[in-house]
Design a protein around this motif. Structure first.
Motif, PDB file in Angstrom:
ATOM      1  N   GLU A 109       0.831  -1.201   0.000  1.00  0.00           N
ATOM      2  CA  GLU A 109       0.000   0.000   0.000  1.00  0.00           C
ATOM      3  C   GLU A 109       0.868   1.254   0.000  1.00  0.00           C
ATOM      4  O   GLU A 109       1.938   1.287   0.634  1.00  0.00           O
ATOM      5  CB  GLU A 109      -0.916  -0.016   1.221  1.00  0.00           C
ATOM      6  CG  GLU A 109      -1.972  -1.108   1.162  1.00  0.00           C
ATOM      7  CD  GLU A 109      -2.635  -1.365   2.498  1.00  0.00           C
ATOM      8  OE1 GLU A 109      -3.774  -1.868   2.500  1.00  0.00           O
ATOM      9  OE2 GLU A 109      -2.020  -1.075   3.553  1.00  0.00           O
TER      10      GLU A 109
ATOM     11  N   HIS B 109       0.922   4.139   1.403  1.00  0.00           N
ATOM     12  CA  HIS B 109       1.250   4.913   2.605  1.00  0.00           C
ATOM     13  C   HIS B 109       2.324   4.236   3.456  1.00  0.00           C
ATOM     14  O   HIS B 109       2.741   4.785   4.468  1.00  0.00           O
ATOM     15  CB  HIS B 109      -0.011   5.140   3.459  1.00  0.00           C
ATOM     16  CG  HIS B 109      -0.628   3.878   3.998  1.00  0.00           C
ATOM     17  ND1 HIS B 109      -1.426   3.065   3.237  1.00  0.00           N
ATOM     18  CD2 HIS B 109      -0.560   3.291   5.222  1.00  0.00           C
ATOM     19  CE1 HIS B 109      -1.828   2.037   3.964  1.00  0.00           C
ATOM     20  NE2 HIS B 109      -1.313   2.147   5.179  1.00  0.00           N
ATOM     21  N   ARG B 110       2.796   3.079   3.040  1.00  0.00           N
ATOM     22  CA  ARG B 110       3.799   2.348   3.811  1.00  0.00           C
ATOM     23  C   ARG B 110       5.203   2.699   3.307  1.00  0.00           C
ATOM     24  O   ARG B 110       5.441   2.699   2.104  1.00  0.00           O
ATOM     25  CB  ARG B 110       3.592   0.842   3.671  1.00  0.00           C
ATOM     26  CG  ARG B 110       2.252   0.316   4.196  1.00  0.00           C
ATOM     27  CD  ARG B 110       2.101  -1.139   3.810  1.00  0.00           C
ATOM     28  NE  ARG B 110       0.849  -1.726   4.246  1.00  0.00           N
ATOM     29  CZ  ARG B 110       0.728  -2.664   5.184  1.00  0.00           C
ATOM     30  NH1 ARG B 110       1.819  -3.105   5.800  1.00  0.00           N
ATOM     31  NH2 ARG B 110      -0.447  -3.167   5.506  1.00  0.00           N
ATOM     32  N   SER B 111       6.097   2.937   4.236  1.00  0.00           N
ATOM     33  CA  SER B 111       7.510   3.070   3.863  1.00  0.00           C
ATOM     34  C   SER B 111       8.404   2.208   4.748  1.00  0.00           C
ATOM     35  O   SER B 111       9.491   1.831   4.343  1.00  0.00           O
ATOM     36  CB  SER B 111       7.966   4.533   3.936  1.00  0.00           C
ATOM     37  OG  SER B 111       7.653   5.086   5.194  1.00  0.00           O
TER      38      SER B 111
ATOM     39  N   GLN C 255      -2.453   1.061   9.508  1.00  0.00           N
ATOM     40  CA  GLN C 255      -2.966   2.421   9.367  1.00  0.00           C
ATOM     41  C   GLN C 255      -2.264   3.375  10.335  1.00  0.00           C
ATOM     42  O   GLN C 255      -2.748   4.481  10.571  1.00  0.00           O
ATOM     43  CB  GLN C 255      -4.479   2.433   9.614  1.00  0.00           C
ATOM     44  CG  GLN C 255      -5.280   1.640   8.599  1.00  0.00           C
ATOM     45  CD  GLN C 255      -5.132   2.169   7.183  1.00  0.00           C
ATOM     46  OE1 GLN C 255      -4.990   3.383   6.986  1.00  0.00           O
ATOM     47  NE2 GLN C 255      -5.155   1.287   6.204  1.00  0.00           N
TER      48      GLN C 255
ATOM     49  N   SER D  84       9.048   8.713   7.909  1.00  0.00           N
ATOM     50  CA  SER D  84       8.218   8.997   6.746  1.00  0.00           C
ATOM     51  C   SER D  84       6.765   8.582   6.974  1.00  0.00           C
ATOM     52  O   SER D  84       5.831   9.268   6.547  1.00  0.00           O
ATOM     53  CB  SER D  84       8.781   8.277   5.518  1.00  0.00           C
ATOM     54  OG  SER D  84       7.990   8.519   4.383  1.00  0.00           O
ATOM     55  N   GLU D  85       6.583   7.467   7.666  1.00  0.00           N
ATOM     56  CA  GLU D  85       5.224   7.017   7.963  1.00  0.00           C
ATOM     57  C   GLU D  85       4.547   7.901   9.017  1.00  0.00           C
ATOM     58  O   GLU D  85       3.333   7.816   9.193  1.00  0.00           O
ATOM     59  CB  GLU D  85       5.238   5.561   8.453  1.00  0.00           C
ATOM     60  CG  GLU D  85       5.472   4.560   7.342  1.00  0.00           C
ATOM     61  CD  GLU D  85       5.357   3.118   7.813  1.00  0.00           C
ATOM     62  OE1 GLU D  85       5.347   2.232   6.952  1.00  0.00           O
ATOM     63  OE2 GLU D  85       5.289   2.872   9.039  1.00  0.00           O
TER      64      GLU D  85
ATOM     65  N   ASP E  69       3.041  13.305   9.642  1.00  0.00           N
ATOM     66  CA  ASP E  69       2.110  14.265  10.220  1.00  0.00           C
ATOM     67  C   ASP E  69       2.638  14.874  11.512  1.00  0.00           C
ATOM     68  O   ASP E  69       2.133  15.910  11.967  1.00  0.00           O
ATOM     69  CB  ASP E  69       0.766  13.587  10.502  1.00  0.00           C
ATOM     70  CG  ASP E  69       0.905  12.378  11.415  1.00  0.00           C
ATOM     71  OD1 ASP E  69       1.803  11.552  11.164  1.00  0.00           O
ATOM     72  OD2 ASP E  69       0.124  12.249  12.372  1.00  0.00           O
TER      73      ASP E  69
END
Length: 201
Positions: free
Chosen positions: A30, A32-34, A69, A146-147, A150
């Motif tokens: 996916e 959004h995964r790093s 998530q 990175s994940e 935010d």
């Protein structure tokens, strides 16, 4: 290439489970995964091989971050539910499914019960990255950052210091005999070095 290797490994180890491996690999890729990505899965499986883990433990690692998530504990619980859903919890496989789901839940807090070698190996394999060589360790931390894009730099530093100090307070990070011998000393050094860097920044 890594995904191809993982797909081949799945087909070799779990031919009876058919296309389930491909479905899991879609999840592991996916966007959004790093950190929680196919590289992490491959490294966990390699670590399990070093600990002479078995197929039930390997299945648990395939599922342990299948749901990601960025919500600790919630993600592991959702991954355990996914294992039950995709493996099926009825008939002759019920015992296997229960054990896979249980082992996935062990990765919530990495505190396997004393004497539970399966759980210890799964937990240790998931934490083996802490004992990687210095460059790989730093890259893994950058991937985690990175994940968590935010978070501000100050928020990230505070969270990371708390996490690392929590690991230090635990003392033994690896609870299987093989994990302790292979990784404990190097992991302690990596954690101490990262903490020094966080306080210099």
């Amino acid at each position: 290439m890594q995904v191809d290797h993982l797909a081949s490994r799945w087909d070799e180890r779990f031919p009876q489970l058919g296309g389930l491996g491909a479905e899991l690999l879609v999840r592991w890729q996916e966007p959004h995964r790093s950190y929680h990505d196919p590289r992490h899965l491959a490294e966990c499986l390699h670590a399990l091989d070093q600990l002479n883990g078995g197929p039930i433990e390997e299945l648990a690692l395939w599922f342990h971050d299948a749901v990601y998530q960025g919500r600790p504990r919630s993600d592991e619980r959702a991954s355990a539910r996914l294992a039950r859903q995709l493996l099926g919890d009825e008939g002759e496989r019920a015992g296997l499914v229960d054990e896979v789901a249980r082992l996935v839940r062990v990765t919530e807090q990495h505190r396997p019960p004393p004497g539970d070698l399966r759980a210890q190996r799964v937990s240790d394999a998931d934490l083996a990255i802490l004992a990687a060589d210095a460059d790989r360790y730093r890259a893994s931390v950058a991937d985690l950052r990175s994940e968590n894009a935010d978070l501000s730099d100050d928020q990230w530093r505070l969270r990371r210091v708390r996490q690392l100090r929590g690991l230090q307070r635990r003392g033994l990070l690896y609870l299987s005999p093989g994990g302790r011998a292979l990784w404990q000393e190097k992991a302690e050094a990596n954690i101490a070095a990262e903490l020094r860097g966080l306080f210099r920044d």
